[in-house]
Write a protein that holds these residues in place. Structure first.
Motif, PDB file in Angstrom:
ATOM      1  N   ALA A   1      17.097  15.011 -13.312  1.00  0.00           N
ATOM      2  CA  ALA A   1      16.675  15.939 -12.259  1.00  0.00           C
ATOM      3  C   ALA A   1      15.187  15.795 -11.963  1.00  0.00           C
ATOM      4  N   VAL A   2      14.381  15.628 -13.009  1.00  0.00           N
ATOM      5  CA  VAL A   2      12.933  15.434 -12.823  1.00  0.00           C
ATOM      6  C   VAL A   2      12.663  14.149 -12.055  1.00  0.00           C
ATOM      7  N   LEU A   3      13.385  13.071 -12.412  1.00  0.00           N
ATOM      8  CA  LEU A   3      13.216  11.788 -11.725  1.00  0.00           C
ATOM      9  C   LEU A   3      13.619  11.887 -10.256  1.00  0.00           C
ATOM     10  N   LEU A   4      14.791  12.468  -9.990  1.00  0.00           N
ATOM     11  CA  LEU A   4      15.279  12.573  -8.615  1.00  0.00           C
ATOM     12  C   LEU A   4      14.392  13.488  -7.780  1.00  0.00           C
ATOM     13  N   ARG A   5      13.938  14.590  -8.374  1.00  0.00           N
ATOM     14  CA  ARG A   5      13.049  15.493  -7.637  1.00  0.00           C
ATOM     15  C   ARG A   5      11.778  14.779  -7.209  1.00  0.00           C
ATOM     16  N   GLY A   6      11.185  14.031  -8.141  1.00  0.00           N
ATOM     17  CA  GLY A   6       9.960  13.311  -7.806  1.00  0.00           C
ATOM     18  C   GLY A   6      10.169  12.289  -6.715  1.00  0.00           C
ATOM     19  N   ALA A   7      11.259  11.507  -6.820  1.00  0.00           N
ATOM     20  CA  ALA A   7      11.513  10.445  -5.841  1.00  0.00           C
ATOM     21  C   ALA A   7      11.856  11.014  -4.465  1.00  0.00           C
ATOM     22  N   ILE A   8      12.739  12.021  -4.430  1.00  0.00           N
ATOM     23  CA  ILE A   8      13.193  12.565  -3.146  1.00  0.00           C
ATOM     24  C   ILE A   8      12.059  13.287  -2.419  1.00  0.00           C
ATOM     25  N   LEU A   9      11.278  14.084  -3.146  1.00  0.00           N
ATOM     26  CA  LEU A   9      10.196  14.827  -2.504  1.00  0.00           C
ATOM     27  C   LEU A   9       9.036  13.923  -2.091  1.00  0.00           C
ATOM     28  N   THR A  10       8.875  12.795  -2.767  1.00  0.00           N
ATOM     29  CA  THR A  10       7.787  11.876  -2.425  1.00  0.00           C
ATOM     30  C   THR A  10       8.131  10.983  -1.239  1.00  0.00           C
TER      31      THR A  10
ATOM     32  N   CYS B   1       0.831  -1.200   0.000  1.00  0.00           N
ATOM     33  CA  CYS B   1       0.000   0.000   0.000  1.00  0.00           C
ATOM     34  C   CYS B   1       0.870   1.257   0.000  1.00  0.00           C
ATOM     35  N   LEU B   2       1.892   1.266   0.868  1.00  0.00           N
ATOM     36  CA  LEU B   2       2.787   2.425   0.924  1.00  0.00           C
ATOM     37  C   LEU B   2       3.606   2.554  -0.361  1.00  0.00           C
ATOM     38  N   THR B   3       3.966   1.412  -0.961  1.00  0.00           N
ATOM     39  CA  THR B   3       4.686   1.442  -2.239  1.00  0.00           C
ATOM     40  C   THR B   3       3.812   2.033  -3.335  1.00  0.00           C
ATOM     41  N   GLN B   4       2.549   1.616  -3.353  1.00  0.00           N
ATOM     42  CA  GLN B   4       1.611   2.171  -4.334  1.00  0.00           C
ATOM     43  C   GLN B   4       1.455   3.679  -4.132  1.00  0.00           C
ATOM     44  N   MET B   5       1.330   4.105  -2.876  1.00  0.00           N
ATOM     45  CA  MET B   5       1.245   5.534  -2.569  1.00  0.00           C
ATOM     46  C   MET B   5       2.463   6.278  -3.114  1.00  0.00           C
ATOM     47  N   PHE B   6       3.639   5.707  -2.912  1.00  0.00           N
ATOM     48  CA  PHE B   6       4.873   6.344  -3.386  1.00  0.00           C
ATOM     49  C   PHE B   6       4.855   6.519  -4.897  1.00  0.00           C
ATOM     50  N   PHE B   7       4.506   5.461  -5.623  1.00  0.00           N
ATOM     51  CA  PHE B   7       4.540   5.544  -7.083  1.00  0.00           C
ATOM     52  C   PHE B   7       3.498   6.518  -7.619  1.00  0.00           C
ATOM     53  N   ILE B   8       2.328   6.586  -6.989  1.00  0.00           N
ATOM     54  CA  ILE B   8       1.311   7.538  -7.443  1.00  0.00           C
ATOM     55  C   ILE B   8       1.820   8.967  -7.300  1.00  0.00           C
TER      56      ILE B   8
END
Length: 315
Positions: free
Chosen positions: A150-159, A100-107
């Motif tokens: 940068a777009v990928l890292l920004r999304g992952a780090i901020l999420t 569930c938390l993994t799904q939340m992260f990817f969304i």
């Protein structure tokens, strides 16, 4: 319903997803448009990827960013729709806590990445229209790769803080989520603790991160429109503006439903819950379905390649 939903617990092993509360008897019928939209999204996005790969003339920054948008869309809809359809078809409501938390992260991550990619595409259009002679020297393949990373890292780090915060809260009331997927606010609202940190961080992502993206896009298009209106002929203005139409439609398809969902989630107490859940599902389905249609219909190079593909198969 699992007994765990009625007992006190601190660390639930599973959550129970209800689908669309109040419309359970219509789940099978609702699944038909949902499944159709998902299939269209898969076919459309894979078609865009195939065409860009095969057509050498499309190996330019605009279409590299488009491919990034396409991959993000595929991850976004695939992170939610298979589980949603399993609820509608097989009543498979349980989802593991970590899943569930993994799904939340990817969304959340893919939504931030999609917003960031649209900013990158706006920058590409800005340079192409306002400073065309330097476009190839500014947006080199190396620069495009760095922007994409940068777009990928920004999304992952901020999420990342969202599932990390959600994991630490105690869940002692219920493990039932009144939605077909694990949205951020849907999960943390079940915690029997002060979740203001999670709620404020979610608002930060919406207002400060995606809000700044919208501001940057608006500034870019203000400059683009000024450059377009300075062109000497009406035909030139229309042709140049036509290259931006698909991008503007993609921006509206992402941000308008997103603002509606986010604000009704927090402030729309008079909105019927089943209507809110339906809109939330459309929010993660509409951009992946519409973007390949928008770009396929509005982009001449993609249209021409698609027509040649079907013509060759016909002969």
């Amino acid at each position: 319903m699992s007994d765990s939903s009625r007992n006190n617990f601190t660390n639930p092993s599973t959550f129970i997803l209800l689908g669309i509360p109040g419309l359970e008897t219509a789940h099978v019928w609702i699944s038909i448009p949902f499944c159709t939209m998902y299939v269209i999204a898969l076919l459309g996005n894979f078609t865009i990827l195939f065409i860009v790969k095969m057509e050498l003339s499309l190996h330019v920054p605009m279409y590299y960013f488009l491919c990034m948008l396409v991959v993000t869309d595929l991850v976004l809809c695939t992170s939610t729709l298979p589980k949603t359809l399993s609820i509608f078809w097989f009543n498979s409501r349980e989802i593991d806590f970590s899943a569930c938390l993994t799904q939340m992260f990817f969304i959340l991550c893919t939504l931030l990445m999609e917003s960031g990619t649209l900013v990158a595409m706006a920058f590409d259009r800005y340079v192409a229209i306002c400073d065309p002679l330097r476009h190839s020297t500014i947006l080199t393949n190396s620069t495009v790769a760095k922007i994409s990373l940068a777009v990928l890292l920004r999304g992952a780090i901020l999420t990342l803080p969202c599932p990390l915060l959600a994991r630490q809260w105690p869940y002692c009331r219920t493990n039932v989520i009144s939605e077909p997927y694990c949205s951020h606010i849907g999960v943390v609202s079940l915690a029997c603790a002060d979740i203001r940190v999670s709620s404020y961080y979610g608002l930060f992502l919406l207002l400060c991160v995606m809000g700044l993206d919208v501001i940057f896009i608006a500034v870019s298009y203000t400059q683009i429109l000024r450059a377009i209106f300075r062109l000497p002929t009406k035909e030139a203005r229309l042709k140049t503006f036509g290259t931006c139409i698909s991008h503007i439609c993609a921006i509206l398809a992402l941000h308008i439903p997103g603002l509606f969902v986010s604000f009704t989630n927090r402030f729309g107490r008079n909105v019927p819950w089943h209507f809110h859940v339906l809109i939330s599902n459309l929010y993660v389905l509409l951009p992946p379905m519409l973007n390949p249609i928008i770009y396929g219909a509005r982009t001449k190079q993609i249209r021409d390649r698609l027509l040649r593909l079907f013509t060759q198969k016909g002969t």
